[in-house]
Design an enzyme around this catalytic site. Structure first.
Site, PDB file in Angstrom:
ATOM      1  N   HIS A 175       0.853  -1.194   0.000  1.00  0.00           N
ATOM      2  CA  HIS A 175       0.000   0.000   0.000  1.00  0.00           C
ATOM      3  C   HIS A 175       0.882   1.235   0.000  1.00  0.00           C
ATOM      4  CE1 HIS A 175      -3.206   2.715   0.939  1.00  0.00           C
ATOM      5  NE2 HIS A 175      -4.028   1.795   1.366  1.00  0.00           N
ATOM      6  N   ARG A 621     -10.663  -4.103  -4.133  1.00  0.00           N
ATOM      7  CA  ARG A 621     -11.192  -3.187  -3.124  1.00  0.00           C
ATOM      8  C   ARG A 621     -10.072  -2.697  -2.222  1.00  0.00           C
ATOM      9  NH1 ARG A 621     -14.240  -5.836   0.632  1.00  0.00           N
ATOM     10  NH2 ARG A 621     -15.464  -4.000   1.143  1.00  0.00           N
TER      11      ARG A 621
END
Length: 916
Positions: A175, A621
């Site tokens: 991330h 997602r």
């Protein structure tokens, strides 16, 4: 928060007596409050003793003013906010970092306590049910979910069939806004373990003191540990971080989860889970996702594969070693004795042989890793590993059948069974690594090839000519790409990646995902490059449809592919399609993206059903609502009928990996949540929306997208974004290995969706979660459609989920805090934009409450409402500190200010429980 620390020296104990199973809900909440208070007290002690009285006293002043702000009514809020900012503005440089870290750490500790409380609540419900109490069915219970489905009339045989064949794969991804260091995550897990120890009711006073002392040591260690990444993490660092969660948590959680799943099936259907069933598995993009990240190279992917294989082999080696110690018996079947070659301790003899094979496999993997890490150019060894997952399984299954046949089933159902299930789940690869690359990179490769061969310019060809060329080359027996063809650095890297895939262990590789897929040729191009690299078992190729226009055209692209005889033969009756939530939301706004995603799934499901092709949808997602995040069960149950047909593939990103899988207890709960929701969506899919609901949703989505684009595509909007949020500063922090932008330039289109959402989350405007929806809903209300909207919310899971997630986002947003960022950071010529956005946010809250028929947000979820409200006393101050630090940083670039700024980033992310 801290005041009790001044004189508190009591034991760490809960204010209730008796067994955990006797806790009523009110006392469970009290247990959570005690955990939070104890952690806050201990943090206060650490601050007083180790940060100094000035820091402690300043934190207390700010905390008390933050509490006053939280308790003030609307008319008093602005003056209270001004008083709080006055304290923040006066913070001297030498303590501002410590003050920010104090609030950040408290919010993190509160999160740890809340996670522990979820486990405590779950255990209490299980124990009360076992004692005969009437307990509300739980979403995170396989037993409750299966019982509910059977009670609804579903044949138990059908339930067992679906459960046994279910396939949920979690794809762990790095991330670019993951803010917490791995070192600290491990320390937080130790704090959670201490809280778990504190739940015991038989602790002596000395043992209670020992728990408190351990908590104090761990909090002190965290306080003195640098929370900053001093250098940007490499892709390999991210791989190691993902492996830490797998090794320390999921390795232990998976067999526990499977035991619960097996027990639930046995009790409800009369048949347990087949021993070779693997309802959950794990993939990874860490080390494989090169989309927009030039740091992920063929060398990095090779290293990632062997790091994963080493971890799996080491864990399996240690488990087999433990079995060797445990299985000392001589009683065995003839088949096992023959395989072992001895009558004396035959189980140990057989398993020692497997342990030696695993040890040899480890040595081979270490040689591969040494070659990669030392920069040696030698290719990966093509020799088979000394041990394979199948050879190990054969030995373990023979051991199990021998134990059962000789009356030792109780032993067979222990550590041995857990190991067999681990092998089925993790194999010798731990995770299967996906490769992801942007479609344009493949186009560039083929363009250079066709130009070099004087066939023309591939990039200039229309879609029909591209397909004709690709199909012809896929059917050709000769190679297309000359070995000595000169190529640019970017093209060479793509070709090197495919050549590396040809020699890596196939079981370590998952799918090849094409981001920004637009046409059938994007898929065929990757198939051709696999052929050219001579990949013996090609990876399945998965197009990722991300923008609004690509989602709308996705079924046409897939239909065109299915019309091609070559492609139908290649896929073998099964296809996987990925849909992206982040870029579609950034492109057209949250509501339009959600509706397009829903309809795209419907069209793809119907298309594949009509062509007799099994479809697996891969959901990209994120953690935030603007990226498709939200409560797991709600998200899965709101998908259209048929889109989850016993199979689900979903990304889990960054800090959400820690929230969902960071400890074994939490991981077991998450695995049950996903599994039960997937079963329910398969066996009891929601009804399709009525034509009237579709018509209304079409209108709402179109109007919301127009309003969203009307704001975000104004020339002054992106300059406003850059000054009113910490977006630019986030790009300079050493957070993730991937750049914050896909391409050069300052426009919105080049900015990655994740940091775009992250920046708005930090300022508490949370714009991507709601912008445009306020206009669409207001116009519907003005047209007298309130009753229709309420009917949609009551009977359509998709719309109900949309409003629930919107409500949660608005509960975290705050116009007053956002206004303070504007006042400090925005030049006068852009100030009007911020004022307009805050007015829209207020309108959004008003119209949503009207549709929901509520006076305040989260009215129907008082526990969550109370949690968010209590956090505001700590969250609001850290937001103001961040805004002030941004002002100072932009006036004078100072390393100390940057350190303090990152502390506020961590704290706000912890307070809101997500970044991007």
């Amino acid at each position: 928060m801290f005041e009790a620390a001044k004189g508190h020296r009591g034991h760490y104990e809960l204010p209730v007596a008796g067994s955990l199973s006797s806790y009523p809900p009110a006392e469970l909440d009290a247990a959570l409050r005690v955990d939070v208070r104890v952690l806050g007290d201990l943090l206060g002690e650490v601050l007083r003793q180790q940060a100094g009285p000035e820091v402690y006293d300043t934190v207390e002043r700010i905390r008390k003013q933050g509490k006053a702000l939280r308790e003030s009514d609307a008319s008093e809020r602005d003056p209270a906010l001004g008083e709080l900012y006055a304290i923040v503005e006066a913070l001297p440089l030498e303590i501002v970092g410590d003050v920010a870290r104090a609030f950040s750490l408290f919010l993190t500790l509160a999160n740890i306590a809340e996670q522990r409380h979820k486990v405590r609540d779950r255990r209490t419900a299980q124990m009360r049910a076992a004692r005969g109490a009437v307990v509300e069915p739980r979403l995170d219970s396989c037993s409750d979910a299966i019982a509910k489905m059977i009670a609804a009339g579903i044949d138990p045989t059908r339930v067992h069939e679906i459960a046994s064949a279910q396939h949920v794969e979690f794809v762990l991804t790095a991330h670019p806004t993951q803010v917490v260091r791995r070192t600290l995550l491990q320390r937080y897990n130790r704090i959670a373990d201490s809280l778990r120890s504190g739940d015991r009711k038989d602790l002596t006073p000395d043992e209670q003191d020992a728990v408190r002392s351990q908590l104090r040591r761990d909090i002190s260690t965290v306080w003195h540990t640098d929370e900053l990444h001093r250098s940007r993490p490499t892709p390999t660092d991210e791989v190691r971080g993902g492996l830490a969660v797998l090794e320390q948590s999921l390795w232990h959680a998976v067999p526990r989860f499977l035991r619960r799943f097996d027990s639930a099936l046995q009790s409800q259907t009369g048949r347990g889970l087949p021993i070779d069933a693997s309802p959950v598995r794990f993939g990874s993009w860490m080390g494989g996702d090169r989309d927009g990240n030039p740091n992920v190279t063929a060398k990095v992917t090779r290293e990632a594969v062997f790091l994963c294989r080493w971890t799996a082999a080491k864990l399996l080696h240690d488990e087999v070693d433990a079995l060797c110690q445990e299985l000392s018996m001589d009683t065995a079947t003839d088949a096992l004795r023959e395989r072992a070659g001895t009558d004396r301790e035959p189980y140990r003899t057989l398993l020692r042989r497997e342990r030696a094979q695993l040890a040899e496999t480890l040595r081979k993997i270490e040689h591969e890793l040494d070659a990669v890490q030392s920069g040696r150019a030698e290719p990966p060894s093509l020799d088979p590993p000394a041990s394979t997952a199948q050879s190990l399984l054969d030995a373990l299954m023979l051991t199990r059948s021998s134990l059962i046949e000789t009356g030792q089933q109780v032993i067979a159902e222990g550590r041995l069974l857990d190991l067999i299930r681990r092998v089925h789940c993790f194999g010798l690869h731990m995770v299967r690594i996906d490769i992801r690359q942007e479609s344009g990179r493949h186009t560039n490769v083929l363009d250079e090839v066709t130009r070099y061969l004087e066939l023309g310019a591939y990039s200039d060809w229309d879609e029909a000519k591209r397909q004709e060329f690709l199909i012809a080359e896929l059917g050709s027996k000769r190679p297309l790409i000359p070995e000595d063809m000169p190529a640019t650095k970017e093209v060479r890297e793509v070709l090197d990646t495919f050549r590396m895939l040809a020699v890596l262990p196939r079981e370590s590789l998952g799918a090849y995902v094409i981001s920004m897929a637009h046409q059938p040729s994007d898929v065929l191009a990757v198939e051709l490059l696999q052929k050219e690299a001579r990949i013996a078992k090609p990876l399945r190729v998965v197009p990722l449809f991300e923008t609004i226009s690509d989602l709308q055209a996705s079924h046409e692209v897939v239909a065109s592919l299915l019309d091609l005889p070559w492609y139908r033969a290649r896929i073998g009756g099964s296809v996987e399609i990925m849909i992206g939530y982040s870029d579609s939301s950034k492109d057209g706004g949250r509501l339009a993206a959600a509706w397009e995603l829903y309809q795209a799934q419907e069209r793809l499901v119907e298309l594949c059903r009509s062509r007799a092709v099994h479809l697996t949808l891969f959901h990209g997602r994120g953690g935030s609502i603007g990226r498709g995040g939200g409560p797991t069960h709600i998200a899965i149950r709101s998908q259209p009928a048929g889109s989850i047909d016993g199979a689900l593939r979903v990304t889990e990103q960054g800090e959400m990996i820690q929230w969902k899988f960071g400890t074994p207890d939490i991981a077991v709960r998450s695995l049950e949540l996903y599994s039960t929701a997937t079963m329910e969506a398969t066996l009891t899919p929601p009804a399709a929306p009525s034509p009237e609901f579709r018509t209304r949703m079409d209108a709402l989505a179109a109007r919301a997208m127009a309003a969203y684009r009307g704001v975000t595509r104004e020339a002054s909007f992106v300059p406003y974004f850059h000054v009113a949020t910490p977006g630019i500063e986030l790009g300079s922090l050493q957070i993730g290995s991937r750049p914050a932008r896909r391409k050069s330039g300052n426009g919105l289109s080049g900015l990655r969706a994740i940091p775009w959402i992250f920046a708005w989350t930090q300022t508490r405007l949370l714009l991507p979660a709601w912008l445009g929806i306020e206009t669409a809903v207001q116009e519907a209300l003005d047209e007298g459609r309130l009753t229709e909207l309420r009917e949609m919310a009551a009977s359509w899971p998709f719309f109900q989920s949309t409003l629930s997630l919107l409500e949660l986002a608005l509960a975290k947003a705050d116009e007053g805090i956002a206004a303070r960022y504007d006042a400090l950071l925005t030049p006068p010529e852009l100030a009007e934009i911020g004022g307009g956005l805050r007015a829209r946010l207020a309108q959004m809250r008003s119209v949503l409450l009207e549709v929901l028929g509520q006076d305040e947000l989260l009215e129907t979820d008082p526990t969550l409402q109370r949690s968010l409200q209590l956090r505001r006393a700590y969250l609001d101050p850290i937001n103001l500190i961040q805004a002030e630090l941004l002002r100072r940083q932009r006036d004078a670039d100072d390393a100390e200010l940057q350190d303090a700024l990152l502390a506020t980033v961590n704290g706000i992310a912890a307070g809101l429980k997500n970044t991007g």
